[in-house]
Design a protein around this motif. Structure first.
Motif: not given
Ligand code: CUA
Length: 335
Positions: A310-335
């Protein structure tokens, strides 16, 4: 129970490396920490002796001059004042003690500050942010966050020199088993160095109150054999993986305002306000140590950082499930 829950929360593994998660400054594993332990023990001995003498005199006086049967209750005890010898003694002795402690501390501080770097020295810049650590290795072209990799010092052959800066308020670097606290101050550079003698993960944290999430500004110092360190640095210096199968997920990430705060080298994501994500998956934790870097945690973090920090300067982007899944899937390729 709570302790177990907390330990489970922090549980993470760097294969083959022991974790020094109890950050015990009395068990130092680097030279600056070892010389500081000596002062700590001396100070404890001196102040402990003073405590024993003063408490002993108080107990003795209470016992010796207690009220006894037959004492006249209205009679005051004899009053002692104006003794020059006693006043000189209790002024001079404390001054001498204070100067001895100042002298010993100053000698250790100067000794640590003026130590000459060994030939194989890694230099890095640590920048404090509310509430995470930016880590830059200019010589290696490595930018990362919250986890500092350093080579192990074999017989004093390696050391890591840290330049400490702040992007906002005053923070303080403290990895108790490695070195004493050094502040990160805006518009100023401070320096310190470490030379861990054993491979392992050393826990550290911010030691200067810097706002709401000060307590969750955690730091890991990962000491590796020099060859492993060089392998890590070479991998980190590369631009982000570009997996063609992830093109849609990557496009989704790049369409969001994430790019204004985070850098993923080799893409159009070039923000510098938040941690560099180029090799996000090489890190053990997210949110400066609040969560281990697992699929569930990463998804929950991107969904709403305020939930776990709480208080972190990163806000919730209010992503839809589909957007969230894609963003996380992309981040997980960043090995
Ligand atoms: Cu940063 Cu406390």
């Amino acid at each position: 129970m709570l302790r177990h829950a907390l330990l489970a929360l922090l549980q993470s593994d760097v294969p083959g490396l022991p974790e020094h998660r109890v950050a015990n400054m009395f068990n130092p594993l680097a030279s600056p920490g070892a010389s500081e332990k000596e002062i700590a023990l001396l100070t404890f001995a001196v102040t402990g002796a003073i405590f024993v003498v003063v408490a002993g005199l108080i107990v003795f006086a209470m016992w010796r001059f207690r009220r006894k049967p037959g004492d006249d209750e209205r009679q005051e005890p004899p009053q002692v004042y104006g003794s020059n010898q006693i006043e000189v003694a209790w002024t001079v002795i404390p001054i001498l003690i204070v100067f001895v402690l100042i002298g010993v501390s100053a000698r250790v501080i100067v000794g640590v500050e003026n130590a000459s770097p060994p030939p194989a020295t890694v230099k890095l810049t640590l920048v404090g942010h509310q509430w995470w650590w930016e880590v830059d290795y200019p010589e290696f072209k490595v930018h990362t966050a919250n986890e500092i990799h350093v080579p192990v010092a074999h017989n004093g052959s390696h050391a890591t020199y840290l330049t400490l800066e702040s992007a906002d308020v005053i923070h303080s670097f403290w990895a108790p088993q490695l070195a004493g606290k050094v502040d990160l101050i805006p518009n100023r550079q401070n320096f310190t160095w470490i030379d861990p003698s054993e491979p392992g993960v050393y826990f550290g944290n911010c030691a200067e109150y810097c706002g709401t999430q000060h307590a969750n500004m955690l730091l890991r110092v990962i000491a590796q054999e020099p060859a492993d360190f060089n392998r890590w640095a070479a991998a980190e210096a590369k631009p982000a993986v570009d997996d063609p199968e992830m093109a849609a997920a990557k496009a989704m990430y790049q369409s969001l305002s994430c790019v204004n705060c985070h850098t993923i080298r080799g893409t159009s994501s070039r923000g510098t306000f938040g941690p560099d994500l180029t090799h996000l998956m090489s890190r053990e934790t997210i949110g400066a140590g609040v969560l281990t870097n697992t699929h569930e945690h990463l998804r929950a973090w991107v969904d709403d950082p305020q939930e776990s920090k709480p208080g972190s300067l990163m806000p919730s982007m209010k992503l839809t499930d589909r957007e969230l899944n894609q963003v996380v899937a992309y981040l997980e390729t960043l090995k």
